[in-house]
Design a protein around this motif. Sequence first.
Motif: not given
Length: 272
Positions: A103, A152, A155, A162-163, A189
């Motif tokens: 993260q 991305r 996440y 954080h991506f 994603s």
Amino acid sequence: MPLNAITDDFFQLGPRRGQPGLDRARERIGASLREYGFAGLTGLRTRADVLESAHLLLGELRVHRDSGPDGLTVVRDLGEVAHRAGFGGFGREELLPHTDGTQVAEPARLVLLACQAGARSGGESILVDGSAVLRELASAHPDALTALTQPRAAYFGGTAGHFAPVLRQIGDGRWQIRLRLDPELARFSPDAEPHLPTLRDTVRRHLRTVLLRPGQALLIDNSRTLHGRAAFTGERLMLRALGTPHPRLRLLPGFAAALDARCSHGTEQPCA
């Protein structure tokens, strides 16, 4: 280093700071990290031993939410605390293979896990070589790799998360892995989500276990090797430290992967 024979390959730091042999020990440990993504250590029987070894190998330790002021974290069963998101390590259930610090923008490069008390049953440490995962995805599942390398793709964490890609090429044929599969700590994603079963199966195929005895430890390259824990009974007690490698370990960023244009599929990707 076959993991079923890891106890034959544990390194003793031996001579301490400023004494002959310390640099040679660091070089041998660094060679193991470069080749296998981890190194086994022995002789870390007390908190003082762990702290001294951590400073010899990691330099400045990373102080964080769960650590003490000295940078060491006591990892043991804390009961109901383990049911809170992000606290699964403080229980006795299985802990899925993961990267520490997914993260944050820059996860710690090295993780030191030292056994102070063994479980009554279970509690094996789990290791997964991210290099092997990368090679299998590149050769057998290139579409999955393409989705998982997007900036991305995932996440990690909560509102201040954080991506990041799951697998990231950092140049010069070197890569990093960043992964959690806990649903409360990782979201993926729409392009990456369909490939999660393939990713989970690939991670599972490269899973190995190590049963640490009191006084033994693992020094793990957190940018290459996922680590976790089997469920256990009894009072298992570990000490953990996070930090950056000592220069004598001679670790370049990430891990190397052979590249082959035949596996590119539009971008240069590694072949097995």
